[in-house]
Design an enzyme around this catalytic site. Structure first.
Site, PDB file in Angstrom:
ATOM      1  N   ASP A 190       0.817  -1.212   0.000  1.00 43.20           N
ATOM      2  CA  ASP A 190       0.000   0.000   0.000  1.00 43.20           C
ATOM      3  C   ASP A 190       0.852   1.263   0.000  1.00 43.20           C
ATOM      4  OD1 ASP A 190       0.921  -0.553   2.557  1.00 43.20           O
ATOM      5  OD2 ASP A 190      -1.050  -0.922   3.394  1.00 43.20           O
ATOM      6  N   ASN A 208      -7.426  -3.477  14.470  1.00 43.25           N
ATOM      7  CA  ASN A 208      -8.804  -3.824  14.092  1.00 43.25           C
ATOM      8  C   ASN A 208      -8.840  -4.984  13.093  1.00 43.25           C
ATOM      9  OD1 ASN A 208      -7.871  -2.630  11.773  1.00 43.25           O
ATOM     10  ND2 ASN A 208      -9.409  -1.010  11.674  1.00 43.25           N
ATOM     11  N   HIS A 220      -7.098  -5.192  10.276  1.00 46.13           N
ATOM     12  CA  HIS A 220      -6.882  -4.875   8.857  1.00 46.13           C
ATOM     13  C   HIS A 220      -5.577  -5.481   8.345  1.00 46.13           C
ATOM     14  CE1 HIS A 220      -4.771  -0.835  10.021  1.00 46.13           C
ATOM     15  NE2 HIS A 220      -3.838  -1.645   9.590  1.00 46.13           N
ATOM     16  N   GLU A 238      -9.702  -2.245   5.520  1.00 43.84           N
ATOM     17  CA  GLU A 238     -10.336  -2.084   6.823  1.00 43.84           C
ATOM     18  C   GLU A 238     -11.512  -3.059   6.942  1.00 43.84           C
ATOM     19  OE1 GLU A 238      -8.773  -0.420   8.915  1.00 43.84           O
ATOM     20  OE2 GLU A 238      -8.150   1.565   8.245  1.00 43.84           O
TER      21      GLU A 238
HETATM   22  C1  F6R Z   1       1.438  -1.519   6.059  1.00 36.68           C
HETATM   23  C2  F6R Z   1       0.190  -2.224   6.219  1.00 36.68           C
HETATM   24  C3  F6R Z   1      -0.586  -2.185   7.491  1.00 36.68           C
HETATM   25  C4  F6R Z   1       0.258  -2.538   8.717  1.00 36.68           C
HETATM   26  C5  F6R Z   1      -0.578  -2.511   9.987  1.00 36.68           C
HETATM   27  C6  F6R Z   1       0.255  -2.761  11.222  1.00 36.68           C
HETATM   28  O1  F6R Z   1       1.976  -1.726   4.763  1.00 36.68           O
HETATM   29  O2  F6R Z   1      -0.214  -2.813   5.293  1.00 36.68           O
HETATM   30  O3  F6R Z   1      -1.649  -3.096   7.392  1.00 36.68           O
HETATM   31  O4  F6R Z   1       0.819  -3.806   8.536  1.00 36.68           O
HETATM   32  O5  F6R Z   1      -1.227  -1.280  10.104  1.00 36.68           O
HETATM   33  O6  F6R Z   1       1.160  -1.720  11.388  1.00 36.68           O
HETATM   34  P1  F6R Z   1       2.290  -1.766  12.517  1.00 36.68           P
HETATM   35  O7  F6R Z   1       3.252  -2.834  12.121  1.00 36.68           O
HETATM   36  O8  F6R Z   1       2.924  -0.399  12.472  1.00 36.68           O
HETATM   37  O9  F6R Z   1       1.605  -2.063  13.797  1.00 36.68           O
END
Ligand code: F6R
Length: 249
Positions: free
Chosen positions: A71, A140, A142, A147
């Protein structure tokens, strides 16, 4: 119901990084032209440091590897220090011998987001699909910026971030204030991710315990996007004890 998800529970975050890096190391040495999927965020930072160490000290070469990132924030160019292109340069690409034109990160400043997303999907297809995609997980549930409510067959697209995700990314680790966090992102879809031949999801810390329990023990449901990996034929979750603390057994 854990479905097919393989669980590896490690003592701590450092061990999670070593296990994850070892899986990519093995894949790349077996097939130097591997196509890998990557994630950003705090969780994979230590894994990238370990891959960089293996490149420097153990002869692991990424010269034939192609990469695709999950992303990118909508509106941020690759030179913005909070963009995911910048994150990847800083945490991995500049430390290894991957060729810049083989690294694919969605362009958050693309003029036509739909064309950018279709182009991304086409480049994955042209590369022969993803061999192994590294994932993180949001509090959550995701995955990428899919989401809760994202469809199991969703494709790469422009999405809105939830307030929970905006808050999680403005806790000082990345942005210092919620007002700075872009409201939208380009994100690989759940269908895109599920097509990867292998998936490796990392989670560390107690803040991820509820999401891991819902993804592994909960129903196959859009309410927890990571649970939509339960029927994937080759999906491994590598988690530390804190992230595993709410699993049923
Ligand atoms: C980032 C992504 C997000 C993160 C998620 C956890 O490329 O796709 O889904 O993997 O938000 O983020 P952290 O590792 O910062 O807790």
């Amino acid at each position: 119901m854990a479905g097919n998800i393989r669980l590896k529970i490690c003592d701590d975050a450092a061990q999670v990084a070593i296990e994850a890096a070892a899986m990519f190391d093995e894949l790349i040495r077996a097939n130097p032209d591997s196509v890998i999927g990557l994630a950003t965020g705090s969780t994979p930072e230590a894994t990238y440091a370990e891959i960089a160490r293996r490149h420097k000290e153990d002869g692991l070469s990424l010269a034939g590897v192609s990469s695709f990132n999950l992303d990118e924030y909508w509106g941020l160019g690759g030179d913005h220090d909070q963009s995911y292109r910048y994150f990847m340069q800083d945490n991995l690409f500049r430390h290894v011998d991957i060729l810049p034109f083989n690294t694919h990160v969605l362009n958050g400043k693309a003029r036509f987001p739909q064309l950018e997303c279709e182009g991304f999907e086409n480049r994955i297809l042209a590369a022969g699909g993803i061999d192994m995609w590294l994932l993180g997980i949001g509090g959550n549930g995701h995955i990428a910026f899919n989401e809760p409510g994202s469809g199991v067959d969703s494709r790469t697209r422009l999405v809105s971030l939830t307030q929970e995700t905006i808050d999680a990314n403005s806790d000082g680790r990345f942005f210092s204030d919620a007002s700075e966090v872009p409201r939208c992102a380009l994100s690989a879809g759940i269908g895109t991710i599920r097509e990867s031949r292998r998936l490796v999801l990392l989670a560390t810390g107690a803040k991820k315990a509820d999401a891991i329990a819902a993804a592994v023990d909960g129903p196959f449901s859009e309410d927890c996007p990571a649970s939509l990996l339960q029927d994937h034929p080759d999906c491994t979750f590598i988690v530390d004890r804190d992230a595993a603390s709410k699993l049923s057994n």
